[in-house]
Design a protein around this motif. Structure first.
Motif, PDB file in Angstrom:
ATOM      1  N   HIS A 227      33.569  76.666 -44.155  1.00 52.81           N
ATOM      2  CA  HIS A 227      32.490  76.684 -43.094  1.00 52.81           C
ATOM      3  C   HIS A 227      31.841  75.522 -42.785  1.00 52.81           C
ATOM      4  O   HIS A 227      31.339  74.947 -41.738  1.00 52.81           O
ATOM      5  N   ILE A 228      31.421  74.928 -43.976  1.00 52.50           N
ATOM      6  CA  ILE A 228      30.728  73.532 -43.912  1.00 52.50           C
ATOM      7  C   ILE A 228      31.714  72.449 -42.823  1.00 52.50           C
ATOM      8  O   ILE A 228      31.068  71.781 -42.292  1.00 52.50           O
ATOM      9  N   GLU A 229      33.074  72.766 -43.208  1.00 50.09           N
ATOM     10  CA  GLU A 229      33.768  71.732 -42.703  1.00 50.09           C
ATOM     11  C   GLU A 229      34.186  72.196 -40.976  1.00 50.09           C
ATOM     12  O   GLU A 229      34.149  71.156 -40.376  1.00 50.09           O
ATOM     13  N   LYS A 230      34.029  73.472 -40.669  1.00 50.43           N
ATOM     14  CA  LYS A 230      33.824  73.805 -39.274  1.00 50.43           C
ATOM     15  C   LYS A 230      32.485  73.535 -38.464  1.00 50.43           C
ATOM     16  O   LYS A 230      32.401  73.449 -37.168  1.00 50.43           O
ATOM     17  N   GLU A 231      31.415  73.165 -39.241  1.00 48.23           N
ATOM     18  CA  GLU A 231      30.352  73.070 -38.508  1.00 48.23           C
ATOM     19  C   GLU A 231      30.165  71.693 -37.745  1.00 48.23           C
ATOM     20  O   GLU A 231      30.741  70.786 -37.923  1.00 48.23           O
ATOM     21  N   LEU A 232      29.331  71.892 -36.462  1.00 46.19           N
ATOM     22  CA  LEU A 232      29.188  70.797 -35.967  1.00 46.19           C
ATOM     23  C   LEU A 232      28.389  69.601 -36.513  1.00 46.19           C
ATOM     24  O   LEU A 232      27.721  70.064 -37.169  1.00 46.19           O
ATOM     25  N   SER A 233      28.524  68.532 -36.298  1.00 44.34           N
ATOM     26  CA  SER A 233      27.938  67.239 -36.821  1.00 44.34           C
ATOM     27  C   SER A 233      26.814  67.139 -36.221  1.00 44.34           C
ATOM     28  O   SER A 233      26.424  67.558 -34.825  1.00 44.34           O
ATOM     29  N   LEU A 234      25.749  66.417 -36.786  1.00 46.81           N
ATOM     30  CA  LEU A 234      24.417  66.110 -35.961  1.00 46.81           C
ATOM     31  C   LEU A 234      24.770  65.233 -34.680  1.00 46.81           C
ATOM     32  O   LEU A 234      24.142  65.536 -33.717  1.00 46.81           O
ATOM     33  N   SER A 235      25.849  64.263 -34.829  1.00 43.69           N
ATOM     34  CA  SER A 235      26.036  63.717 -33.573  1.00 43.69           C
ATOM     35  C   SER A 235      26.857  64.608 -32.520  1.00 43.69           C
ATOM     36  O   SER A 235      26.635  64.474 -31.304  1.00 43.69           O
ATOM     37  N   GLN A 236      27.390  65.473 -32.870  1.00 41.43           N
ATOM     38  CA  GLN A 236      28.172  66.781 -31.792  1.00 41.43           C
ATOM     39  C   GLN A 236      26.936  67.443 -31.269  1.00 41.43           C
ATOM     40  O   GLN A 236      26.911  67.740 -30.185  1.00 41.43           O
ATOM     41  N   ILE A 237      26.179  67.669 -32.419  1.00 38.98           N
ATOM     42  CA  ILE A 237      25.034  68.620 -31.864  1.00 38.98           C
ATOM     43  C   ILE A 237      24.154  67.752 -30.730  1.00 38.98           C
ATOM     44  O   ILE A 237      23.906  68.403 -29.765  1.00 38.98           O
ATOM     45  N   GLU A 238      23.897  66.475 -30.997  1.00 36.30           N
ATOM     46  CA  GLU A 238      23.134  65.820 -30.078  1.00 36.30           C
ATOM     47  C   GLU A 238      23.862  65.472 -28.817  1.00 36.30           C
ATOM     48  O   GLU A 238      23.216  65.594 -27.741  1.00 36.30           O
ATOM     49  N   ARG A 239      25.188  65.442 -28.906  1.00 34.79           N
ATOM     50  CA  ARG A 239      25.744  65.422 -27.498  1.00 34.79           C
ATOM     51  C   ARG A 239      25.537  66.469 -26.892  1.00 34.79           C
ATOM     52  O   ARG A 239      25.448  66.391 -25.635  1.00 34.79           O
ATOM     53  N   ILE A 240      25.965  67.560 -27.309  1.00 26.52           N
ATOM     54  CA  ILE A 240      25.767  68.770 -26.624  1.00 26.52           C
ATOM     55  C   ILE A 240      24.308  68.998 -25.867  1.00 26.52           C
ATOM     56  O   ILE A 240      23.948  69.340 -24.970  1.00 26.52           O
ATOM     57  N   ALA A 241      23.180  68.593 -26.832  1.00 28.82           N
ATOM     58  CA  ALA A 241      21.827  68.632 -26.417  1.00 28.82           C
ATOM     59  C   ALA A 241      21.740  67.881 -25.350  1.00 28.82           C
ATOM     60  O   ALA A 241      20.864  68.092 -24.273  1.00 28.82           O
ATOM     61  N   ASP A 242      22.236  66.552 -25.247  1.00 34.89           N
ATOM     62  CA  ASP A 242      21.987  65.609 -24.417  1.00 34.89           C
ATOM     63  C   ASP A 242      22.500  66.188 -23.097  1.00 34.89           C
ATOM     64  O   ASP A 242      21.984  66.193 -21.696  1.00 34.89           O
ATOM     65  N   GLU A 243      23.881  66.764 -22.995  1.00 31.73           N
ATOM     66  CA  GLU A 243      24.129  67.440 -21.766  1.00 31.73           C
ATOM     67  C   GLU A 243      23.449  68.647 -21.224  1.00 31.73           C
ATOM     68  O   GLU A 243      23.265  68.810 -20.253  1.00 31.73           O
ATOM     69  N   ALA A 244      22.651  69.382 -22.276  1.00 28.59           N
ATOM     70  CA  ALA A 244      21.865  70.467 -21.774  1.00 28.59           C
ATOM     71  C   ALA A 244      20.921  70.318 -21.157  1.00 28.59           C
ATOM     72  O   ALA A 244      20.532  70.470 -20.178  1.00 28.59           O
ATOM     73  N   VAL A 245      20.226  69.091 -21.623  1.00 21.11           N
ATOM     74  CA  VAL A 245      18.896  68.358 -21.065  1.00 21.11           C
ATOM     75  C   VAL A 245      19.238  67.893 -19.876  1.00 21.11           C
ATOM     76  O   VAL A 245      18.199  68.062 -19.130  1.00 21.11           O
ATOM     77  N   SER A 246      20.373  67.101 -19.539  1.00 19.11           N
ATOM     78  CA  SER A 246      20.625  66.620 -18.160  1.00 19.11           C
ATOM     79  C   SER A 246      20.891  67.534 -17.124  1.00 19.11           C
ATOM     80  O   SER A 246      20.845  67.645 -15.918  1.00 19.11           O
ATOM     81  N   MET A 247      21.127  68.940 -17.640  1.00 21.11           N
ATOM     82  CA  MET A 247      21.628  70.085 -16.792  1.00 21.11           C
ATOM     83  C   MET A 247      20.012  70.766 -16.737  1.00 21.11           C
ATOM     84  O   MET A 247      20.160  71.898 -15.952  1.00 21.11           O
ATOM     85  N   GLY A 248      19.056  70.478 -17.171  1.00 22.82           N
ATOM     86  CA  GLY A 248      17.859  71.150 -16.925  1.00 22.82           C
ATOM     87  C   GLY A 248      17.466  72.226 -18.088  1.00 22.82           C
ATOM     88  O   GLY A 248      16.436  72.952 -17.768  1.00 22.82           O
ATOM     89  N   THR A 249      18.029  72.414 -18.946  1.00 22.78           N
ATOM     90  CA  THR A 249      17.778  73.364 -20.162  1.00 22.78           C
ATOM     91  C   THR A 249      16.497  72.894 -20.659  1.00 22.78           C
ATOM     92  O   THR A 249      16.107  71.770 -21.215  1.00 22.78           O
ATOM     93  N   LEU A 250      15.589  73.652 -20.808  1.00 21.49           N
ATOM     94  CA  LEU A 250      14.477  73.850 -21.218  1.00 21.49           C
ATOM     95  C   LEU A 250      13.995  74.153 -22.719  1.00 21.49           C
ATOM     96  O   LEU A 250      13.242  73.747 -23.395  1.00 21.49           O
ATOM     97  N   TRP A 251      14.802  75.252 -23.243  1.00 20.39           N
ATOM     98  CA  TRP A 251      14.655  75.911 -24.315  1.00 20.39           C
ATOM     99  C   TRP A 251      15.700  76.188 -25.394  1.00 20.39           C
ATOM    100  O   TRP A 251      16.782  76.508 -24.697  1.00 20.39           O
ATOM    101  N   CYS A 252      15.347  75.936 -26.513  1.00 24.65           N
ATOM    102  CA  CYS A 252      16.546  76.137 -27.445  1.00 24.65           C
ATOM    103  C   CYS A 252      16.074  77.030 -28.637  1.00 24.65           C
ATOM    104  O   CYS A 252      15.186  76.528 -29.168  1.00 24.65           O
ATOM    105  N   LEU A 253      16.915  77.906 -28.854  1.00 24.56           N
ATOM    106  CA  LEU A 253      16.648  78.904 -30.042  1.00 24.56           C
ATOM    107  C   LEU A 253      17.818  78.468 -31.305  1.00 24.56           C
ATOM    108  O   LEU A 253      18.973  78.547 -30.950  1.00 24.56           O
ATOM    109  N   LEU A 254      17.093  77.844 -32.264  1.00 28.57           N
ATOM    110  CA  LEU A 254      17.795  77.500 -33.401  1.00 28.57           C
ATOM    111  C   LEU A 254      18.194  78.738 -34.334  1.00 28.57           C
ATOM    112  O   LEU A 254      17.192  79.387 -34.794  1.00 28.57           O
TER     113      LEU A 254
END
Lengths: 549, 102
Positions: A227-254
């Motif tokens: 499962h560690i292998e399958k987890e998104l890396s920090l940079s993959q998470i950042e790319r998704i977050a960048d896209e979310a922010v550019s789409m106007g997303t305001l809130w994230c539940l970790l």
């Protein structure tokens, strides 16, 4: 003979129209749904509104009245008569109650005015036949608090709740203003309700957990290399977050798993904060350390939710299979509370801890300012693991036990009784038989799994309903993929004619996502769901009857 | 108010993020200590947004007032008072800081 009508007319007393009468007249005019103009008298709003200014008052829309707006309202005076007021909203207490004050009156506000006494709002001010711009004339250019920390709450779709279908929106089990509501209300302008906007998302950054709860639908061992292998890396998470922010997303539940298990949790957390996302965090609190407290104090989360599995080591250990973590849980919780970090406690209720329900509820209420939320509905596993599913089934309460819990909790019982017409509804007013998904799916939120799988709801794990963000973009997932899922139809009469038309569907756990977890099929009606809904409905009906007697 | 107030150049804090969502400018504090209460959000009205756009670390307050006078139908004295009031308000919330004058 004298002209009798003239005599009559002269004798008649002049009708005195009180301020309260004017208020009533405005109410009647507002009911005609068009704005009116009225001349202001007095100086209580000077210099924003001056004596003799002409004000345009518009009827209220369904939106929440905003902080800073000027409203016309009817208020009762000390002598019990009414008067008309036109003052500013200085605090939004909730959707129904507003604190109102004149700009130029004493430091004390007029008081709390309920929405039903607010007649309309001032949308234009004219002075000497010239429209005065709102803003410049009033010490303009204002930064008004949009959301305050005190009204801490979590987006309602982050909560287990009774979901209201066949209505425009979801409502939480216990209706209360949350920041989520405030934000939604804030953006609900004109066509917004019809418009899809990804305001929030759930991000399960790992499935690993240091507890091993009997009821858990997702957890895997904390050191599972696969499962560690399958987890998104920090940079993959950042790319998704960048896209979310550019789409106007305001809130994230970790969430997870246990999100704090990730070695790079601090980096993920700070990175998401620095992008301007509001963060909520679900954790079991066992990994809260003084170092983490420093992080959370420097970068405050909107809130943290912690599930309380038991208030004794024995019960905690029975649910989590890790009695040795009980002290770490208590220590972590104490650290959060001692440092005034906003925490909400909640509970999952199952076979292993139902004997402690009252104690768990009391514990949660003691440390949670607003409301205590508990959930007896146990999902089956996302990975379909048969051995783990057997364990979950063994933890499920009987329908009668679940129905009894509804009424053991005073606030849930009151909420059910208050809105019983929603929970037990008239089944004839449903036109959506053909649509498979009848909730707010895909309208304002989405979910991302630890492996980068995009879903429209955390529970919607059917392979055909998931999109791999590792090999695609969030924009495509949201704008192209999601509408295809949302428009899926059903031809199964069991679903279209029975579930969708069922008068107690709002008391039922049924939805295509949960059906899929139960059976591997989106179109399926598990008997257990029906039995639970029926038991809850019967209990609610008998409670209503006994209360009316 | 002195003429030196008009020479000040303000800088936006690194500890906030300004985001435009659904046509609205929202100021999101990242760290504790922004705003009167921790973790508040702010939305700016139309005039506030016009001032905010011009806080680019190069324009002085006087410069911003000049530009707003062109934009709005109000006398210079009123606009200057409003701009200074707004900047004072958001400075007190640590959303911006005053830098050196020109």
């Amino acid at each position: 003979m004298a002209n009798s009508s003239n005599t009559y007319s002269e004798r008649r007393e002049t009708l005195l129209i009180s301020s309260g009468d004017v208020a009533e007249m405005i109410r009647c005019l507002m009911a005609k749904k068009s704005p009116i103009k009225i001349q202001a008298g007095g100086w209580s709003m000077d210099p924003f509104i001056r004596d003799q200014d002409v004000l345009t008052i518009a009827p209220l829309s369904r939106d929440m009245i905003k902080l800073g707006e000027i409203v016309a309202f009817k208020v009762q005076k000390k002598d019990k008569s009414f008067r008309l007021g036109m003052h500013r909203v200085v605090q939004v207490l909730d959707r129904e109650n507003y604190l109102i004050k004149g700009d130029n009156t004493s430091p004390d506000p007029d008081g709390i005015v309920p929405r039903n006494q607010i007649l309309g709002k001032v949308i234009k001010i004219e002075r000497n036949n010239k429209t005065i711009r709102l803003g410049v004339s009033q010490g303009g250019g204002r930064a008004r608090p949009l959301v305050k920390a005190q009204s801490s709450g979590t987006p309602d779709n982050f909560h287990e709740k009774i979901e209201i279908r066949f209505q425009a929106q979801k409502i939480p089990m216990i209706s209360r203003p949350t920041i989520w509501t405030t934000i939604l209300e804030h953006f609900k302008k004109n066509e917004f309700e019809k418009k899809r906007h990804p305001i929030s998302f759930d991000f399960d950054i790992t499935a690993r957990c240091n507890n091993d709860c009997r009821h858990c639908y997702i957890n895997v061992p904390p050191d599972s290399p696969e499962h560690i292998e399958k987890e998104l890396s920090l940079s993959q998470i950042e790319r998704i977050a960048d896209e979310a922010v550019s789409m106007g997303t305001l809130w994230c539940l970790l969430s997870g798993g246990e999100p704090l298990l990730r070695e790079d949790f601090d980096d993920i957390y700070v990175m998401l904060k620095r992008k301007g996302l509001l963060l909520s965090l679900y954790t079991n609190a066992t990994l809260i350390t003084p170092h983490r407290i420093q992080l959370l104090k420097r970068y405050p989360p909107r809130d943290i939710e912690i599930t309380v599995y038991g208030v004794t080591k024995e019960t905690f250990g029975k649910v989590t299979s890790r009695p040795e973590n009980f002290n770490a849980f208590k220590r972590g919780l104490k650290l959060l509370l001692d440092n005034n970090i906003p925490v909400r406690l909640k509970a999952m209720i199952m076979r292993s801890n139902i004997h402690e329900f009252s104690e768990i509820a009391a514990f949660c209420r003691r440390y949670t300012k607003d409301f205590f939320r508990f959930d007896p509905h146990l999902h089956l596993r996302y990975d379909g693991n048969p051995e783990r599913n057997r364990r979950i089934l063994a933890e499920r309460l009987t329908p009668q036990e679940i129905a009894a819990l509804d009424h053991k909790d005073p606030s849930r019982s009151a909420s059910l009784q208050k809105d019983c017409h929603i929970y037990i509804r008239d089944s004839s007013n449903n036109e959506n038989d053909k649509r498979l998904f009848c909730c707010g799916l895909g309208r304002n939120s989405f979910s991302v799994g630890f492996d980068g799988m995009f879903r429209l709801c955390p529970s919607l794990c059917a392979p055909m309903c998931m999109y791999d963000l590792k090999n695609g973009s969030l924009a495509e997932a949201w704008t192209t993929f999601a509408p295809r899922i949302m428009s899926m139809t059903t031809s199964d009469p069991e679903i279209g004619l029975k579930c969708h038309r069922c008068e107690i569907i709002n008391l039922c756990q049924w939805c295509p996502a949960n059906a899929h977890l139960e059976s591997g099929r989106l179109e399926y009606r598990p008997d257990y769901f029906c039995e639970v809904a029926r038991a809850r409905s019967e209990a609610l009906k008998s409670r209503l009857v006994s209360d009316s007697e | 108010m002195t003429s030196s107030d008009l020479k000040v150049i303000y800088h936006k804090s690194d500890d906030i993020v300004a985001r435009e969502i659904e046509g609205e400018l929202i100021i999101i504090p990242i760290v504790a200590g922004i705003g009167n209460m921790e973790n508040e959000l702010y939305a700016m009205d139309e005039i506030g947004q016009e001032i905010w756009k011009r806080l680019d670390g190069t324009r002085s307050v006087g410069h911003i007032v000049d530009e707003l006078c062109v934009l709005y139908d109000a006398d210079r004295e009123t606009i200057q008072k409003d701009v200074l009031g707004f900047l004072k308000e958001i400075t007190s919330r640590n959303i911006i800081t005053a830098g050196h004058g020109q």
